[in-house]
Design a protein around this motif. Sequence first.
Motif, PDB file in Angstrom:
ATOM      1  N   HIS A 251       0.837  -1.205   0.000  1.00 58.76           N
ATOM      2  CA  HIS A 251       0.000   0.000   0.000  1.00 58.76           C
ATOM      3  C   HIS A 251       0.875   1.259   0.000  1.00 58.76           C
ATOM      4  O   HIS A 251       1.864   1.321   0.753  1.00 58.76           O
ATOM      5  N   GLU A 288     -14.356   7.994  -1.383  1.00 56.53           N
ATOM      6  CA  GLU A 288     -13.415   7.187  -2.159  1.00 56.53           C
ATOM      7  C   GLU A 288     -12.303   6.689  -1.247  1.00 56.53           C
ATOM      8  O   GLU A 288     -12.453   6.730  -0.020  1.00 56.53           O
ATOM      9  N   CYS A 289     -11.210   6.192  -1.813  1.00 57.60           N
ATOM     10  CA  CYS A 289     -10.059   5.785  -0.991  1.00 57.60           C
ATOM     11  C   CYS A 289      -9.627   6.965  -0.134  1.00 57.60           C
ATOM     12  O   CYS A 289      -9.325   8.037  -0.681  1.00 57.60           O
ATOM     13  N   ALA A 292      -6.291   8.637  -1.128  1.00 54.17           N
ATOM     14  CA  ALA A 292      -6.110   9.094  -2.512  1.00 54.17           C
ATOM     15  C   ALA A 292      -5.635  10.549  -2.643  1.00 54.17           C
ATOM     16  O   ALA A 292      -4.724  10.831  -3.434  1.00 54.17           O
ATOM     17  N   CYS A 295      -1.932  10.531  -2.114  1.00 50.47           N
ATOM     18  CA  CYS A 295      -1.194   9.428  -2.727  1.00 50.47           C
ATOM     19  C   CYS A 295      -0.610   9.829  -4.081  1.00 50.47           C
ATOM     20  O   CYS A 295      -1.334  10.298  -4.973  1.00 50.47           O
ATOM     21  N   ALA A 298      -2.066   7.594  -7.016  1.00 55.63           N
ATOM     22  CA  ALA A 298      -3.514   7.528  -7.219  1.00 55.63           C
ATOM     23  C   ALA A 298      -3.878   7.719  -8.685  1.00 55.63           C
ATOM     24  O   ALA A 298      -3.246   8.493  -9.403  1.00 55.63           O
ATOM     25  N   CYS A 302      -9.304   5.475  -7.934  1.00 56.89           N
ATOM     26  CA  CYS A 302      -9.084   5.752  -6.503  1.00 56.89           C
ATOM     27  C   CYS A 302      -9.996   6.859  -5.991  1.00 56.89           C
ATOM     28  O   CYS A 302     -10.291   6.914  -4.792  1.00 56.89           O
ATOM     29  N   PRO A 307     -11.425   1.039  -2.040  1.00 56.69           N
ATOM     30  CA  PRO A 307     -10.894  -0.305  -2.284  1.00 56.69           C
ATOM     31  C   PRO A 307     -11.124  -1.215  -1.087  1.00 56.69           C
ATOM     32  O   PRO A 307     -11.005  -0.778   0.056  1.00 56.69           O
ATOM     33  N   CYS A 320      -5.871  -1.676  -1.642  1.00 57.47           N
ATOM     34  CA  CYS A 320      -5.372  -0.752  -2.661  1.00 57.47           C
ATOM     35  C   CYS A 320      -5.647  -1.329  -4.040  1.00 57.47           C
ATOM     36  O   CYS A 320      -5.399  -2.509  -4.282  1.00 57.47           O
TER      37      CYS A 320
END
Length: 328
Positions: A251, A288-289, A292, A295, A298, A302, A307, A320
Amino acid sequence: MTISESILQINDLHTTFYTPKEQLKAIRGINLNVKKGEILGLVGESGSGKSLLMKSVLGILPDSAKIDQGEILLENKHLESLTHKEYQRIRGKDIAMIFQDPMTALNPLKKVGAHIVELLMRIRGFRKKEAKLEAIHLLGQVGIPSPETRVGQYPHEFSGGMRQRVLIAMALASQPKLLIADEPTTALDVTIQAQILRLLKKLQEENGMSVVLITHDLGVVASLCHRIVVMYAGMVMEEGTVQDIFHRPQHPYTQALLDSIPRHENSQKQKLKVIEGTAPSLNKLPKECPFAPRCKKAFERCFQEVPHSRQVSSTQQSACFLSEEVNS
């Protein structure tokens, strides 16, 4: 993993803060297992939900918070529906917790020995004289010199490191099956920190208990833990053995935490890596994630959905989309 291999099993746990204006979802669908006789590291930045997760397990949530979904099983016994009195019988006896700040956990007007004696009499049924002898033994066991003298002293007469040892002695007094250590070395210097961590490992091996070590520092868990669970925004991002997490992180958040660990071989002029941005607040959790926005890896998906954790090896899981693609 079967339940019989676990001392603690958490299934789809949701814990929410209820305020007059809104509901703040702090723990969001966490699944977690603690095996018998293992040390599990629970890692993540401040505010990721680590301590709240374990307070959910202990039944010591703030008045404004409550578990509204999921299961907590201690040796196959459901905890999430226990009454206050039922929880009191388990807390201390089967599960004990070492808190972050010894000075807030210890009564400054009560002698150190009295803290331990009280526990021994209440939980293990000791008589007062026997309890004092056992308190002296426990203080010696956690490395406090001259325990016969120190048992009659007050918390302010101990250094920070020695106060933390007192808390460990108090936790051991009840002979718990599961010990939760919440950032037990945060306020201590590096040398004392190492001593406390070595002590925890030694006592865990001698007593065969399970330990959950809560920390924001991956470096702390490297030599101590068997497995690591990485949390972010009230969710589990990744889980695996120490080898998995340190040598094969799946991750981006785990990798970012690893990159932020200071390394001896780095040049003195080299800046420490930091994770850009900030963790989302409870009233602005993304759909969302959650990682993200911070990240660097992403992509479009994402920002569209959350996820789900998936198995990437026999010992490792990651939530992920990248690990889905790599391992599909």
